[in-house]
Design a protein around this motif. Sequence first.
Motif, PDB file in Angstrom:
ATOM      1  N   ARG A   2     -16.503  50.308  18.890  1.00  0.00           N
ATOM      2  CA  ARG A   2     -15.857  51.467  19.514  1.00  0.00           C
ATOM      3  C   ARG A   2     -14.608  51.880  18.736  1.00  0.00           C
ATOM      4  NH1 ARG A   2     -15.398  49.163  25.448  1.00  0.00           N
ATOM      5  NH2 ARG A   2     -13.319  49.959  25.080  1.00  0.00           N
ATOM      6  N   GLU A   3     -14.247  53.142  18.854  1.00  0.00           N
ATOM      7  CA  GLU A   3     -13.106  53.658  18.100  1.00  0.00           C
ATOM      8  C   GLU A   3     -11.786  53.047  18.526  1.00  0.00           C
ATOM      9  OE1 GLU A   3     -12.283  57.798  17.333  1.00  0.00           O
ATOM     10  OE2 GLU A   3     -14.415  58.145  17.106  1.00  0.00           O
ATOM     11  N   ASP A   4     -11.704  52.580  19.781  1.00  0.00           N
ATOM     12  CA  ASP A   4     -10.452  52.011  20.272  1.00  0.00           C
ATOM     13  C   ASP A   4     -10.347  50.515  19.988  1.00  0.00           C
ATOM     14  OD1 ASP A   4     -12.470  51.367  22.064  1.00  0.00           O
ATOM     15  OD2 ASP A   4     -11.134  51.380  23.796  1.00  0.00           O
ATOM     16  N   ARG A   5     -11.234  49.993  19.151  1.00  0.00           N
ATOM     17  CA  ARG A   5     -11.234  48.574  18.790  1.00  0.00           C
ATOM     18  C   ARG A   5     -11.392  48.421  17.276  1.00  0.00           C
ATOM     19  NH1 ARG A   5     -11.094  45.454  23.016  1.00  0.00           N
ATOM     20  NH2 ARG A   5     -11.872  46.149  25.017  1.00  0.00           N
ATOM     21  N   GLN A   6     -10.986  47.239  16.787  1.00  0.00           N
ATOM     22  CA  GLN A   6     -11.095  46.952  15.363  1.00  0.00           C
ATOM     23  C   GLN A   6     -11.375  45.457  15.189  1.00  0.00           C
ATOM     24  OE1 GLN A   6      -7.484  47.455  12.867  1.00  0.00           O
ATOM     25  NE2 GLN A   6      -8.770  48.908  11.752  1.00  0.00           N
ATOM     26  N   ARG A   7     -12.098  45.109  14.136  1.00  0.00           N
ATOM     27  CA  ARG A   7     -12.367  43.696  13.844  1.00  0.00           C
ATOM     28  C   ARG A   7     -11.052  42.953  13.632  1.00  0.00           C
ATOM     29  NH1 ARG A   7     -17.423  41.977  10.971  1.00  0.00           N
ATOM     30  NH2 ARG A   7     -15.993  40.464  10.037  1.00  0.00           N
ATOM     31  N   LEU A   8     -10.996  41.731  14.138  1.00  0.00           N
ATOM     32  CA  LEU A   8      -9.781  40.924  14.035  1.00  0.00           C
ATOM     33  C   LEU A   8      -9.385  40.660  12.585  1.00  0.00           C
ATOM     34  CD1 LEU A   8      -7.567  39.231  15.333  1.00  0.00           C
ATOM     35  CD2 LEU A   8      -9.208  37.361  15.537  1.00  0.00           C
ATOM     36  N   ASP A   9     -10.343  40.291  11.740  1.00  0.00           N
ATOM     37  CA  ASP A   9      -9.998  40.008  10.343  1.00  0.00           C
ATOM     38  C   ASP A   9      -9.468  41.246   9.636  1.00  0.00           C
ATOM     39  OD1 ASP A   9     -12.536  41.225  10.325  1.00  0.00           O
ATOM     40  OD2 ASP A   9     -13.247  40.071   8.605  1.00  0.00           O
ATOM     41  N   LYS A  10     -10.030  42.384   9.939  1.00  0.00           N
ATOM     42  CA  LYS A  10      -9.583  43.642   9.334  1.00  0.00           C
ATOM     43  C   LYS A  10      -8.168  43.986   9.796  1.00  0.00           C
ATOM     44  CE  LYS A  10     -11.716  48.083   8.328  1.00  0.00           C
ATOM     45  NZ  LYS A  10     -12.831  48.950   8.662  1.00  0.00           N
ATOM     46  N   TRP A  11      -7.905  43.789  11.105  1.00  0.00           N
ATOM     47  CA  TRP A  11      -6.572  44.089  11.634  1.00  0.00           C
ATOM     48  C   TRP A  11      -5.531  43.159  11.025  1.00  0.00           C
ATOM     49  CZ3 TRP A  11      -2.657  41.703  14.275  1.00  0.00           C
ATOM     50  CH2 TRP A  11      -1.641  42.547  14.730  1.00  0.00           C
ATOM     51  N   LEU A  12      -5.844  41.857  10.895  1.00  0.00           N
ATOM     52  CA  LEU A  12      -4.901  40.911  10.288  1.00  0.00           C
ATOM     53  C   LEU A  12      -4.592  41.293   8.848  1.00  0.00           C
ATOM     54  CD1 LEU A  12      -6.372  37.559  11.629  1.00  0.00           C
ATOM     55  CD2 LEU A  12      -4.158  38.547  12.246  1.00  0.00           C
ATOM     56  N   TRP A  13      -5.595  41.790   8.144  1.00  0.00           N
ATOM     57  CA  TRP A  13      -5.401  42.225   6.755  1.00  0.00           C
ATOM     58  C   TRP A  13      -4.558  43.495   6.699  1.00  0.00           C
ATOM     59  CZ3 TRP A  13      -8.722  45.931   3.809  1.00  0.00           C
ATOM     60  CH2 TRP A  13      -8.420  45.938   2.447  1.00  0.00           C
ATOM     61  N   PHE A  14      -4.876  44.479   7.538  1.00  0.00           N
ATOM     62  CA  PHE A  14      -4.102  45.719   7.583  1.00  0.00           C
ATOM     63  C   PHE A  14      -2.647  45.448   7.955  1.00  0.00           C
ATOM     64  CE2 PHE A  14      -7.858  48.769   8.675  1.00  0.00           C
ATOM     65  CZ  PHE A  14      -8.255  48.743   7.354  1.00  0.00           C
ATOM     66  N   ALA A  15      -2.411  44.498   8.873  1.00  0.00           N
ATOM     67  CA  ALA A  15      -1.057  44.189   9.334  1.00  0.00           C
ATOM     68  C   ALA A  15      -0.337  43.231   8.383  1.00  0.00           C
ATOM     69  CB  ALA A  15      -1.122  43.590  10.732  1.00  0.00           C
ATOM     70  N   ARG A  16      -1.001  42.852   7.306  1.00  0.00           N
ATOM     71  CA  ARG A  16      -0.431  42.035   6.241  1.00  0.00           C
ATOM     72  C   ARG A  16      -0.095  40.611   6.649  1.00  0.00           C
ATOM     73  NH1 ARG A  16       1.384  43.993   1.453  1.00  0.00           N
ATOM     74  NH2 ARG A  16       0.651  46.060   1.011  1.00  0.00           N
ATOM     75  N   PHE A  17      -0.891  40.044   7.555  1.00  0.00           N
ATOM     76  CA  PHE A  17      -0.759  38.631   7.879  1.00  0.00           C
ATOM     77  C   PHE A  17      -1.580  37.792   6.915  1.00  0.00           C
ATOM     78  CE2 PHE A  17       0.305  40.504  12.039  1.00  0.00           C
ATOM     79  CZ  PHE A  17       1.563  39.952  12.176  1.00  0.00           C
ATOM     80  N   ALA A  18      -2.442  38.420   6.143  1.00  0.00           N
ATOM     81  CA  ALA A  18      -3.251  37.737   5.127  1.00  0.00           C
ATOM     82  C   ALA A  18      -3.310  38.618   3.889  1.00  0.00           C
ATOM     83  CB  ALA A  18      -4.659  37.474   5.644  1.00  0.00           C
ATOM     84  N   LYS A  19      -3.339  37.981   2.741  1.00  0.00           N
ATOM     85  CA  LYS A  19      -3.319  38.713   1.475  1.00  0.00           C
ATOM     86  C   LYS A  19      -4.634  39.441   1.202  1.00  0.00           C
ATOM     87  CE  LYS A  19      -0.942  37.949  -2.782  1.00  0.00           C
ATOM     88  NZ  LYS A  19      -0.240  36.984  -3.581  1.00  0.00           N
ATOM     89  N   THR A  20      -5.748  38.840   1.631  1.00  0.00           N
ATOM     90  CA  THR A  20      -7.053  39.476   1.450  1.00  0.00           C
ATOM     91  C   THR A  20      -7.809  39.416   2.778  1.00  0.00           C
ATOM     92  OG1 THR A  20      -8.236  37.461   0.828  1.00  0.00           O
ATOM     93  CG2 THR A  20      -7.180  38.705  -0.961  1.00  0.00           C
ATOM     94  N   ARG A  21      -8.819  40.241   2.889  1.00  0.00           N
ATOM     95  CA  ARG A  21      -9.623  40.230   4.112  1.00  0.00           C
ATOM     96  C   ARG A  21     -10.411  38.925   4.214  1.00  0.00           C
ATOM     97  NH1 ARG A  21     -13.638  44.989   6.210  1.00  0.00           N
ATOM     98  NH2 ARG A  21     -14.416  43.864   8.016  1.00  0.00           N
ATOM     99  N   THR A  22     -10.822  38.381   3.103  1.00  0.00           N
ATOM    100  CA  THR A  22     -11.526  37.100   3.096  1.00  0.00           C
ATOM    101  C   THR A  22     -10.622  35.995   3.630  1.00  0.00           C
ATOM    102  OG1 THR A  22     -12.855  37.793   1.205  1.00  0.00           O
ATOM    103  CG2 THR A  22     -12.743  35.433   1.644  1.00  0.00           C
ATOM    104  N   LEU A  23      -9.359  35.980   3.211  1.00  0.00           N
ATOM    105  CA  LEU A  23      -8.416  34.988   3.719  1.00  0.00           C
ATOM    106  C   LEU A  23      -8.144  35.195   5.207  1.00  0.00           C
ATOM    107  CD1 LEU A  23      -5.841  34.686   0.794  1.00  0.00           C
ATOM    108  CD2 LEU A  23      -7.581  33.042   1.487  1.00  0.00           C
ATOM    109  N   ALA A  24      -8.126  36.446   5.643  1.00  0.00           N
ATOM    110  CA  ALA A  24      -7.950  36.730   7.066  1.00  0.00           C
ATOM    111  C   ALA A  24      -9.125  36.165   7.861  1.00  0.00           C
ATOM    112  CB  ALA A  24      -7.827  38.235   7.293  1.00  0.00           C
ATOM    113  N   ALA A  25     -10.325  36.333   7.348  1.00  0.00           N
ATOM    114  CA  ALA A  25     -11.513  35.800   8.023  1.00  0.00           C
ATOM    115  C   ALA A  25     -11.469  34.277   8.062  1.00  0.00           C
ATOM    116  CB  ALA A  25     -12.776  36.288   7.325  1.00  0.00           C
ATOM    117  N   LYS A  26     -11.018  33.650   6.970  1.00  0.00           N
ATOM    118  CA  LYS A  26     -10.920  32.190   6.938  1.00  0.00           C
ATOM    119  C   LYS A  26      -9.865  31.688   7.919  1.00  0.00           C
ATOM    120  CE  LYS A  26     -12.573  31.414   2.267  1.00  0.00           C
ATOM    121  NZ  LYS A  26     -12.251  30.996   0.906  1.00  0.00           N
ATOM    122  N   LEU A  27      -8.772  32.422   8.067  1.00  0.00           N
ATOM    123  CA  LEU A  27      -7.734  32.068   9.030  1.00  0.00           C
ATOM    124  C   LEU A  27      -8.313  32.036  10.443  1.00  0.00           C
ATOM    125  CD1 LEU A  27      -4.615  31.575   8.959  1.00  0.00           C
ATOM    126  CD2 LEU A  27      -4.363  33.981   9.511  1.00  0.00           C
TER     127      LEU A  27
END
Length: 100
Positions: A2-27
């Motif tokens: 849905r438009e009002d939701r986003q994947r967690l790994d993608k959001w962590l990457w966009f918010a710069r909690f992880a350097k790459t999306r792969t690292l966000a997914a591993k986190l």
Amino acid sequence: MREDRQRLDKWLWFARFAKTRTLAAKLVTSGFVRVNGQRTDNAAKAVAVGDVVTIALARTTLVVRVEGLGERRGPAPEARQLYADLNGDNATLVSGGDKG
């Protein structure tokens, strides 16, 4: 998704909690992330505005509320607008340097 939701790994990457999306997914899959108090190991978990995300990092634990869903991984000031810091001690991701 849905438009009002986003994947967690993608959001962590966009918010710069992880350097790459792969690292966000591993986190997430390593169990270092909670959404609304529930541990999740699914990087595709949907987050929405208002959700509380807890991230256990090497030297700190961050508690943030999702304030926006990103369109891209932009500069740090843009990324900071995606969340509100709920930490009482104002923890930071990067220290100012040890001069002691």
